[in-house]
Design a protein around this motif. Structure first.
Motif, PDB file in Angstrom:
ATOM      1  N   SER A 206     -21.054  12.740  40.007  1.00 42.20           N
ATOM      2  CA  SER A 206     -19.560  12.690  40.048  1.00 42.20           C
ATOM      3  C   SER A 206     -18.826  14.329  40.162  1.00 42.20           C
ATOM      4  N   THR A 207     -17.403  14.035  40.224  1.00 45.74           N
ATOM      5  CA  THR A 207     -16.744  15.391  40.429  1.00 45.74           C
ATOM      6  C   THR A 207     -16.939  15.959  39.134  1.00 45.74           C
ATOM      7  N   ASP A 208     -16.510  15.146  38.101  1.00 48.95           N
ATOM      8  CA  ASP A 208     -16.948  15.649  36.680  1.00 48.95           C
ATOM      9  C   ASP A 208     -18.282  16.574  36.385  1.00 48.95           C
ATOM     10  N   GLU A 209     -19.306  15.771  36.698  1.00 50.24           N
ATOM     11  CA  GLU A 209     -20.840  16.212  36.586  1.00 50.24           C
ATOM     12  C   GLU A 209     -20.956  17.497  37.572  1.00 50.24           C
ATOM     13  N   ARG A 210     -20.411  17.718  38.719  1.00 46.56           N
ATOM     14  CA  ARG A 210     -20.466  18.805  39.591  1.00 46.56           C
ATOM     15  C   ARG A 210     -19.960  19.792  39.000  1.00 46.56           C
TER      16      ARG A 210
END
Length: 432
Positions: A206-210
């Motif tokens: 996800s964007t947050d994980e990246r």
């Protein structure tokens, strides 16, 4: 809110089994020439010397092209470059099935080293892009477990392929190269579609994980000096040069072990089939050690004991295997020696990322691995020479034990140098 544990688990399950399978294919493709030799030398009228020279030329091609390969990886990305590595080495392996004479064998073995160059250090570099420093030792350990698996299944597989002698008009040794080359080509095609270049291009995150991973890695790299990302300066960094010298001892000891172990088991008076299955035992111990030692090292403040102590144990067991006449004890010592040789390596490979990143890490890791793997060239040429010159099977093991112990001692020097440089850089940063 990103859970670190869940994110690392997600990345691990996505990458490590796949990279491990690629390493399994690579390792079996390295071993195949030793099985093909059993028929190939006679069929082509090659001498033992010609075969030995051709087999060892792999390491010369590997040595010359490791650093350029990893720099191309840094520039082109993992997806394209790993696909190229796999497809090209698969094609050369298949071509080995059509070897007509010693000269062709020499050329193809050299080309195989050129094609495969960059795979192992490329994976090590890839792990620096995907995992924080606290996890890298364990990840390299998981990756290298597949080499233990390759050693365990390689002997039975080689024997079965040799038994296909005459099928569809191909000799058994030709089947060895055909059956081990095709999977590499297919795996290369899969790699092109499956493997992301880096976390920023990973659709499974996800964007947050990246964002979390990017920030974590940036914070770890922030303390490095300005030359950490310079590929050329990494090649002349004294720490890199010393680590390359240290690493020579590990492949040298590993190839020496493979030279000695079948002889010990043969002394039990068992059949070739039983010999092959008994040779699985040391690699089970290696797999356990490759998981346990890096896991402990990742939680420890000092990594040095987890490299040095297993290496000294391995050196002592190599020595004892040669000095004690009892076959059962010799086999037991060699099983422990195998674990002592392989278990420190993932911890060792976690050290360069403490002072290198980007192109510097790509070049530095490749340089260490390329120089270190010359140990394989040394083992395949010096160990038989010592045996022939002395008429002793003990002398080569003493040589290997001394080399491994010397490598362990050099690790002390390297870790002290790294710590001193880190301390000096930190002091300089605080003053500014």
């Amino acid at each position: 809110m990103v859970s670190e544990r869940e994110l690392i688990s997600k990345i691990t399950w996505r990458l490590m089994p796949f990279l491990g399978i690629l390493y399994l294919i690579a390792y079996i493709d390295r071993q195949n020439v030793s099985f093909a030799k059993l028929q190939m030398v006679g069929d082509l009228g090659m001498s033992e010397y010609a075969y030995g020279l051709g087999a060892s030329l792999f390491f010369i091609g590997y040595f010359l092209f490791e650093v350029p390969s990893n720099l191309f990886l840094n520039r082109l990305g993992a997806r394209i470059w790993f696909a190229r590595i796999l497809v090209s080495w698969g094609i050369v392996t298949i071509a080995l099935a059509y070897t007509q004479n010693a000269t062709m064998f020499y050329i193809l073995r050299l080309l195989l080293g050129v094609c495969e160059a960059g795979f192992f250090p490329g994976v090590l570099y890839l792990l620096t892009l995907w995992f924080p420093a606290d996890y890298r030792g364990r990840m390299v350990g998981l990756f290298m477990i597949f080499s233990a698996l390759a050693n365990a299944v390689g002997a039975p597989l080689g024997g079965m392929l040799l038994d296909l002698d005459g099928l569809y008009g191909y000799a058994g040794w030709e089947w060895v190269f055909l059956a081990t080359g095709v999977p590499a080509v297919l795996a290369g095609i899969v790699t092109f579609f499956y493997l992301p270049d880096n976390p920023d291009k990973a659709s499974f995150l996800s964007t947050d994980e990246r964002s979390w991973l990017h920030n974590r890695l940036e914070s770890e790299n922030a303390g490095m000096d300005k030359n950490a990302e310079n590929g050329f300066k990494a090649l002349v960094d004294p720490r890199v040069l010393l680590m390359a010298l240290c690493y020579v001892a590990f492949p040298l000891a590993a190839y020496g072990l493979s030279y000695w172990l079948p002889t010990i088991v043969h002394g039990f008076g068992v059949t070739n089939t039983v010999n092959g299955f008994l040779n699985i035992i040391p690699w089970i111990l290696v797999a356990i050690a490759l998981y346990a030692v890096p896991a402990m090292a990742d939680k420890a403040a000092s990594k040095t004991p987890y490299i040095v102590i297993p290496a000294f144990i391995g050196a002592a067991c190599l020595l004892l295997s040669a000095l004690i006449p009892n076959n059962t004890l010799q086999f037991a010592f060699l099983c422990i020696a195998a674990a002592g040789i392989f278990a420190p390596q993932p911890v060792f490979w976690s050290l360069p990322s403490r002072f290198l990143k980007g192109a510097g890490a790509a070049a530095g890791l490749a340089a260490i691995n390329s120089v270190g793997n010359l140990g394989g060239f040394v083992a395949q040429n010096v160990v038989p020479w010592i045996k022939d010159a002395t008429g002793s099977t003990i002398a080569p093991m003493i040589f290997l034990a001394v080399c491994l112990a010397a490598g362990a001692l050099l690790v002390f020097v390297v870790t002290q140098l790294i710590a001193r440089k880190d301390h000096a850089h930190t002091d300089g940063a605080l003053r500014t």
